[in-house]
Structure formats: C-alpha cells, structure tokens
Write a protein that holds these residues in place. Structure first.
Motif, PDB file in Angstrom:
ATOM      1  N   SER A  70      75.103 -28.454  23.615  1.00 34.33           N
ATOM      2  CA  SER A  70      76.078 -29.515  23.755  1.00 34.33           C
ATOM      3  C   SER A  70      76.050 -30.439  22.535  1.00 34.33           C
ATOM      4  O   SER A  70      77.090 -30.778  21.969  1.00 34.33           O
ATOM      5  N   GLU A  71      74.862 -30.818  22.137  1.00 37.17           N
ATOM      6  CA  GLU A  71      74.715 -31.711  20.991  1.00 37.17           C
ATOM      7  C   GLU A  71      75.299 -31.087  19.731  1.00 37.17           C
ATOM      8  O   GLU A  71      76.024 -31.735  18.977  1.00 37.17           O
ATOM      9  N   ARG A  72      74.988 -29.816  19.526  1.00 35.84           N
ATOM     10  CA  ARG A  72      75.459 -29.157  18.298  1.00 35.84           C
ATOM     11  C   ARG A  72      76.981 -29.019  18.275  1.00 35.84           C
ATOM     12  O   ARG A  72      77.619 -29.241  17.261  1.00 35.84           O
ATOM     13  N   LEU A  73      77.550 -28.647  19.418  1.00 42.84           N
ATOM     14  CA  LEU A  73      79.003 -28.478  19.441  1.00 42.84           C
ATOM     15  C   LEU A  73      79.708 -29.820  19.260  1.00 42.84           C
ATOM     16  O   LEU A  73      80.709 -29.921  18.543  1.00 42.84           O
ATOM     17  N   GLN A  74      79.167 -30.832  19.896  1.00 39.40           N
ATOM     18  CA  GLN A  74      79.797 -32.145  19.763  1.00 39.40           C
ATOM     19  C   GLN A  74      79.768 -32.628  18.314  1.00 39.40           C
ATOM     20  O   GLN A  74      80.726 -33.216  17.825  1.00 39.40           O
ATOM     21  N   GLU A  75      78.665 -32.350  17.636  1.00 38.52           N
ATOM     22  CA  GLU A  75      78.535 -32.733  16.226  1.00 38.52           C
ATOM     23  C   GLU A  75      79.572 -31.971  15.378  1.00 38.52           C
ATOM     24  O   GLU A  75      80.263 -32.542  14.535  1.00 38.52           O
ATOM     25  N   THR A  76      79.699 -30.674  15.649  1.00 42.84           N
ATOM     26  CA  THR A  76      80.674 -29.851  14.929  1.00 42.84           C
ATOM     27  C   THR A  76      82.084 -30.404  15.091  1.00 42.84           C
ATOM     28  O   THR A  76      82.833 -30.541  14.125  1.00 42.84           O
ATOM     29  N   PHE A  77      82.439 -30.751  16.324  1.00 43.47           N
ATOM     30  CA  PHE A  77      83.803 -31.206  16.570  1.00 43.47           C
ATOM     31  C   PHE A  77      84.031 -32.630  16.070  1.00 43.47           C
ATOM     32  O   PHE A  77      85.142 -32.999  15.727  1.00 43.47           O
ATOM     33  N   ARG A  78      82.944 -33.420  16.015  1.00 42.85           N
ATOM     34  CA  ARG A  78      83.067 -34.765  15.448  1.00 42.85           C
ATOM     35  C   ARG A  78      83.468 -34.646  13.973  1.00 42.85           C
ATOM     36  O   ARG A  78      84.359 -35.309  13.494  1.00 42.85           O
ATOM     37  N   LYS A  79      82.788 -33.757  13.289  1.00 44.93           N
ATOM     38  CA  LYS A  79      83.096 -33.536  11.859  1.00 44.93           C
ATOM     39  C   LYS A  79      84.548 -33.085  11.690  1.00 44.93           C
ATOM     40  O   LYS A  79      85.264 -33.538  10.807  1.00 44.93           O
ATOM     41  N   LEU A  80      84.960 -32.186  12.560  1.00 46.79           N
ATOM     42  CA  LEU A  80      86.306 -31.615  12.468  1.00 46.79           C
ATOM     43  C   LEU A  80      87.368 -32.702  12.689  1.00 46.79           C
ATOM     44  O   LEU A  80      88.369 -32.768  11.984  1.00 46.79           O
ATOM     45  N   ARG A  81      87.098 -33.555  13.663  1.00 48.08           N
ATOM     46  CA  ARG A  81      88.054 -34.635  13.970  1.00 48.08           C
ATOM     47  C   ARG A  81      88.183 -35.603  12.796  1.00 48.08           C
ATOM     48  O   ARG A  81      89.238 -36.161  12.550  1.00 48.08           O
ATOM     49  N   GLY A  82      87.092 -35.767  12.066  1.00 49.05           N
ATOM     50  CA  GLY A  82      87.083 -36.702  10.939  1.00 49.05           C
ATOM     51  C   GLY A  82      87.940 -36.232   9.774  1.00 49.05           C
ATOM     52  O   GLY A  82      88.171 -36.961   8.818  1.00 49.05           O
ATOM     53  N   LYS A  83      88.402 -35.001   9.849  1.00 49.49           N
ATOM     54  CA  LYS A  83      89.090 -34.431   8.685  1.00 49.49           C
ATOM     55  C   LYS A  83      90.598 -34.639   8.660  1.00 49.49           C
ATOM     56  O   LYS A  83      91.216 -34.483   7.626  1.00 49.49           O
ATOM     57  N   GLY A  84      91.179 -34.951   9.797  1.00 49.44           N
ATOM     58  CA  GLY A  84      92.640 -35.091   9.816  1.00 49.44           C
ATOM     59  C   GLY A  84      93.310 -33.735   9.691  1.00 49.44           C
ATOM     60  O   GLY A  84      93.209 -32.917  10.591  1.00 49.44           O
ATOM     61  N   ARG A  85      93.943 -33.494   8.543  1.00 46.68           N
ATOM     62  CA  ARG A  85      94.563 -32.177   8.324  1.00 46.68           C
ATOM     63  C   ARG A  85      93.483 -31.114   8.210  1.00 46.68           C
ATOM     64  O   ARG A  85      92.467 -31.329   7.570  1.00 46.68           O
ATOM     65  N   LEU A  86      93.714 -29.980   8.815  1.00 51.88           N
ATOM     66  CA  LEU A  86      92.693 -28.931   8.754  1.00 51.88           C
ATOM     67  C   LEU A  86      93.201 -27.735   7.972  1.00 51.88           C
ATOM     68  O   LEU A  86      94.339 -27.318   8.135  1.00 51.88           O
ATOM     69  N   THR A  87      92.328 -27.184   7.159  1.00 52.13           N
ATOM     70  CA  THR A  87      92.658 -25.919   6.504  1.00 52.13           C
ATOM     71  C   THR A  87      91.999 -24.806   7.315  1.00 52.13           C
ATOM     72  O   THR A  87      91.129 -25.059   8.159  1.00 52.13           O
ATOM     73  N   GLU A  88      92.389 -23.605   7.012  1.00 51.65           N
ATOM     74  CA  GLU A  88      91.784 -22.474   7.709  1.00 51.65           C
ATOM     75  C   GLU A  88      90.280 -22.428   7.416  1.00 51.65           C
ATOM     76  O   GLU A  88      89.474 -22.068   8.270  1.00 51.65           O
ATOM     77  N   ALA A  89      89.921 -22.837   6.205  1.00 51.73           N
ATOM     78  CA  ALA A  89      88.501 -22.844   5.833  1.00 51.73           C
ATOM     79  C   ALA A  89      87.715 -23.835   6.689  1.00 51.73           C
ATOM     80  O   ALA A  89      86.580 -23.566   7.091  1.00 51.73           O
ATOM     81  N   ASP A  90      88.320 -24.983   7.001  1.00 50.77           N
ATOM     82  CA  ASP A  90      87.646 -25.974   7.856  1.00 50.77           C
ATOM     83  C   ASP A  90      87.354 -25.368   9.231  1.00 50.77           C
ATOM     84  O   ASP A  90      86.274 -25.540   9.790  1.00 50.77           O
ATOM     85  N   VAL A  91      88.375 -24.694   9.768  1.00 54.94           N
ATOM     86  CA  VAL A  91      88.222 -24.111  11.106  1.00 54.94           C
ATOM     87  C   VAL A  91      87.164 -23.003  11.068  1.00 54.94           C
ATOM     88  O   VAL A  91      86.303 -22.916  11.951  1.00 54.94           O
ATOM     89  N   ASN A  92      87.213 -22.194  10.017  1.00 46.70           N
ATOM     90  CA  ASN A  92      86.221 -21.123   9.914  1.00 46.70           C
ATOM     91  C   ASN A  92      84.809 -21.671   9.821  1.00 46.70           C
ATOM     92  O   ASN A  92      83.885 -21.136  10.431  1.00 46.70           O
ATOM     93  N   GLU A  93      84.656 -22.765   9.092  1.00 50.92           N
ATOM     94  CA  GLU A  93      83.339 -23.401   8.965  1.00 50.92           C
ATOM     95  C   GLU A  93      82.876 -23.898  10.342  1.00 50.92           C
ATOM     96  O   GLU A  93      81.728 -23.683  10.752  1.00 50.92           O
ATOM     97  N   ALA A  94      83.796 -24.533  11.065  1.00 51.45           N
ATOM     98  CA  ALA A  94      83.446 -25.038  12.400  1.00 51.45           C
ATOM     99  C   ALA A  94      83.063 -23.878  13.323  1.00 51.45           C
ATOM    100  O   ALA A  94      82.087 -23.962  14.074  1.00 51.45           O
ATOM    101  N   LEU A  95      83.797 -22.788  13.232  1.00 50.02           N
ATOM    102  CA  LEU A  95      83.503 -21.651  14.112  1.00 50.02           C
ATOM    103  C   LEU A  95      82.178 -20.986  13.750  1.00 50.02           C
ATOM    104  O   LEU A  95      81.490 -20.443  14.609  1.00 50.02           O
ATOM    105  N   ARG A  96      81.835 -21.058  12.466  1.00 49.31           N
ATOM    106  CA  ARG A  96      80.518 -20.547  12.063  1.00 49.31           C
ATOM    107  C   ARG A  96      79.424 -21.360  12.752  1.00 49.31           C
ATOM    108  O   ARG A  96      78.435 -20.827  13.239  1.00 49.31           O
TER     109      ARG A  96
END
Ligand code: GDP
Length: 296
Positions: free
Chosen positions: A7-33
C-alpha cells in the motif's frame, strides 16, 4: 496490517504521478515498473504480475490517457479496477443447498486454521439466522476433536464428534443424518489435514467428497505462507475441485501476495478472510474493499 508495504509503495508511486500534471507514455511506464516491483515484493505470483501489468498497459496508455482530464487519476482508476478484477470482482457467497442441510467440507493443511475457521464460520452463519452443526472428522488428532468441542461449547453450537476410531466418511454421513433429525440446516465438517500436501491426504479427501457429496468444499489456507499458500490451493483445487478459499491470518504481517494471486491462479474465489484468533474475526472477502485498502 496486511498489505502495509504494498500500500505504501503504490501510494508513493501515484503521488509522484499526480505531481506531474501532463503525463507522457514514459511517465506511465515508469509508474507501472514501480507497481510491478511493489507487487513482486508483496509476494504476488510472477505470472499473475506479468498479466496484470499487461492489462493495465492496454487500458492506461494511449488515446484515452491523453484525452482524460486528470491522467494520473485515470491510471489509478485503471489499477483499482484491475486489482478488484484480480481478486475476483465481487464477493462470492456460500452456495446454500435448495433443500437443507447444506454440507460444507473444510479442508486444508494442519496449522492453517481449519478448526478455528470452522468454528468462526459456524458463528458467522448463525448470525445470519442459520442453525449450524459442527462435525469433528479429524480422527487422527484427538486434540483437534477436543479443540472443536471446546470452541463449539464457547459458542453454544453443537459439535458432532464420534472419535472412537471411526472413518471420517462414516462420521460425515452420520453427522448429516443427525443434522436432519436435529433440525440443523448447515453442516460444517472439520476434516483431517497433514503437515504437507501428500497423496494419502488427497485420496482420503477425494473419497470423502465422493461419499458425502458436499455442497461446498472450502480450502483454508494461511496467508502468511505467501506463494506456498497459492501452491497448496492449486493442488487442492486440481484434486478436489474447490468451491472457494478462506484465507486466514490476514491480520498478521503478511505481504498479501496470496490474497492477490489465489483467484488468478486457481480460478476459485476467496470467500472469507480470517482476521484474528477470536471467533468473530471472520469476514466475507470483498475484492473492492481490499483494493481500496491497498490504494488508500
Ligand atoms: P488447524 O490445524 O488448521 O485446525 O489450525 P487451528 O485452527 O488449530 O489454528 C492454528 C493457529 O492459528 C491457532 O493458534 C489459531 O488461533 C490461529 N489462527 C487461525 N486463524 C487465524 C487468523 O485469522 N488470524 C490469526 N492471527 N490467527 C489465526
């Protein structure tokens, strides 16, 4: 608590993602990694993780993501939906016989929590207005028979025990008969386990299923054992044809991998979760609530 690390790790991942605003495919791939790593560390089956990530990729990248107003939220939503689906979608109930008594065979390895869970299930069903009968069919362990009798006494639920060297099959049949005459509508049979899966156990349970023809065969597995629990579920399912799984010890410090893999690997639903040693610590397993707990 179960899933704390994941739970902690996923929440951290999504916090980072939310901080980005516009997302590139690379951002999503990094999050999925990162999601992939977190699941593997939570002891989720490798193949299950691989398929899970592939499904998310299919839905979370591409046109829909670009067009969505809040792309990070879109990714989280997709992950949430896939987590729910992975754990079986909705809660699966016990199949009640059209004509009582419903016979439930509880199976599993020693120490998984089978006897305790049998008593917990009787307690749960009684709260639902049923009249359960517990059956002590673990004839190899007099202590297990005694344990069930003690639990039944605590709950005020009758326990059928005939520990005088009888075969488990004849005990089960006699118990079902006694349920009819005694007006009990659910028969919960606590069968014998072993330290580990072996041919003797499987043959014995197969014979019992064949003779008793239960409406439900429920496997009790210890979530603390992680991948081993999934392996046990696979073997029991291939030999016995399970109707469902009860995962115990989800209150402990487990990494949760079993809860996320059992359904995908066996195709059989987790029907209940054990969340403590007390006799009321059994809850219907709700995939959506579990996914919410994981994603916070
Ligand atoms: P059996 O050998 O499979 O019949 O296992 P038991 O019912 O005797 O349970 C083994 C141990 O696990 C006992 O100490 C139980 O109190 C404990 N136990 C069972 N279910 C749970 C659970 O959901 N959470 C926790 N913390 N302990 C449990």
């Amino acid at each position: 608590m179960v899933f704390a690390g994941l739970s902690e790790r996923l929440q951290e991942t999504f916090r980072k993602l939310r901080g980005k605003g516009r997302l590139t495919e690379a951002d999503v791939n990094e999050a999925l990694r990162e999601v992939r790593m977190a699941l593997l560390e939570a002891d989720v089956n490798f193949k299950v993780v691989k398929d899970f990530i592939a499904r998310i990729k299919e839905k979370a990248v591409g046109q829909e993501l670009i067009e969505s107003l809040n792309p990070a939220q879109h990714v989280v939503k997709v992950v949430h939906g896939e987590l729910v689906a992975l754990m079986g979608g909705s809660n699966s109930k016990i199949n009640m016989a059209p004509k009582p008594p419903t016979v439930i065979m509880m199976v599993g390895l020693n120490g998984a929590g089978k006897t305790t869970t049998s008593a917990k299930l009787a307690n749960y069903l009684r709260k639902q207005g049923r009249r359960p009968l517990l059956v002590a069919a673990d004839v190899y362990r007099p202590a297990a028979v005694k344990q069930l009798q003690v639990l039944g006494e605590q709950l005020g639920i009758p326990v059928f025990a005939d520990g005088t060297g009888k075969e488990p099959v004849s005990i089960g049949l006699a118990a079902a008969e006694s349920a009819v005459t005694g007006g009990r509508d659910v028969v919960i049979i606590d069968t014998a386990g072993r330290q580990e899966v072996n041919e003797e156990l499987m043959a014995e349970l197969e014979a019992m299923k064949e003779a008793i023809r239960p409406h439900e065969v429920l496997l009790v597995v210890d979530a603390m054992t992680g991948q081993a629990a999934v392996g046990v579920a696979e073997t029991f399912n291939s030999r016995l044809g399970l109707d469902g799984v009860i995962l115990t010890k989800l209150d402990g410090d487990t990494r949760g991998g079993a809860a996320l893999s059992v359904r995908a690997v066996t195709g059989k639903p987790i029907k209940f979760a054990g969340l403590g040693e007390k006799l009321d610590a059994l809850e219907p397993f709700h995939p959506d609530r579990m996914a919410e707990r994981i994603l916070g």
